[in-house]
Design an enzyme around this catalytic site. Structure first.
Site, mmCIF file in Angstrom:
data_model
loop_
_atom_site.group_PDB
_atom_site.id
_atom_site.type_symbol
_atom_site.label_atom_id
_atom_site.label_comp_id
_atom_site.label_asym_id
_atom_site.label_seq_id
_atom_site.Cartn_x
_atom_site.Cartn_y
_atom_site.Cartn_z
ATOM 1 N N HIS A 1 -9.025 7.710 2.175
ATOM 2 C CA HIS A 1 -8.393 9.096 2.439
ATOM 3 C C HIS A 1 -9.844 9.615 1.749
ATOM 4 C CE1 HIS A 1 -7.986 6.739 -1.747
ATOM 5 N NE2 HIS A 1 -8.005 8.448 -2.244
ATOM 6 N N CYS B 1 1.084 -1.125 -0.233
ATOM 7 C CA CYS B 1 -0.048 -0.108 0.041
ATOM 8 C C CYS B 1 1.195 1.194 0.319
ATOM 9 C CB CYS B 1 -0.946 -0.080 0.825
ATOM 10 S SG CYS B 1 -2.113 1.559 1.365
ATOM 11 N N CYS C 1 0.644 3.744 2.956
ATOM 12 C CA CYS C 1 1.401 2.890 4.095
ATOM 13 C C CYS C 1 2.325 3.284 4.597
ATOM 14 C CB CYS C 1 0.880 1.080 4.950
ATOM 15 S SG CYS C 1 -0.604 0.846 4.921
ATOM 16 N N HIS D 1 -9.852 13.525 0.450
ATOM 17 C CA HIS D 1 -9.296 14.672 -0.251
ATOM 18 C C HIS D 1 -9.806 16.031 -0.158
ATOM 19 C CE1 HIS D 1 -7.632 12.215 -4.007
ATOM 20 N NE2 HIS D 1 -9.132 11.281 -3.376
ATOM 21 N N HIS E 1 -7.032 2.582 0.386
ATOM 22 C CA HIS E 1 -6.838 3.156 1.539
ATOM 23 C C HIS E 1 -7.608 4.383 1.940
ATOM 24 C CE1 HIS E 1 -3.581 3.234 5.410
ATOM 25 N NE2 HIS E 1 -4.163 4.942 5.401
#
Length: 116
Positions: free
Chosen positions: A100, A4, A7, A102, A98
């Protein structure tokens, strides 16, 4: 998640231009911005998307919203306006799996809508 990209950023294996970090969250400038200001806000815990969040994750997800407001203030876009959005799944345009968010600002953004 060893493959990832987010990560790897959290682990310090890849560089990023951070604008915020605490014990649960990190935020950094997107390397392919879609607006003059485009920051990604992510949990340090790997969660594939909002659909995969567990009951134990909701407090942290609320903290992401708080961090977004703080980042907007610090980037001086609180008054002019900003957008906070997360994509969930392929049809919404999620590319990195993952969770997230914006944060986009710095110009008049187009309205969101369905595209063919």
């Amino acid at each position: 998640m060893s493959d990832c990209i987010f990560c790897k950023i959290i682990a310090g294996e890849l560089p990023s231009k951070k604008v915020y970090e605490d014990e649960q969250i990190v935020a950094f400038h997107d390397i392919q911005p879609a607006s003059p200001i485009h920051v990604l806000i992510i949990p340090k815990k790997h969660i594939a998307s909002l659909a995969d969040a567990g009951e134990e994750d909701w407090n942290m997800i609320g903290q992401i919203q708080r961090a977004a407001a703080q980042i907007a203030r610090e980037l001086d876009v609180e008054e002019s306006g900003y957008r906070v959005i997360t994509n969930i799944g392929a049809n919404a345009g999620q590319i990195v799996h993952h969770l997230h968010y914006h944060l986009m600002a710095g110009a008049r953004l187009s309205p969101l809508g369905v595209h063919n």
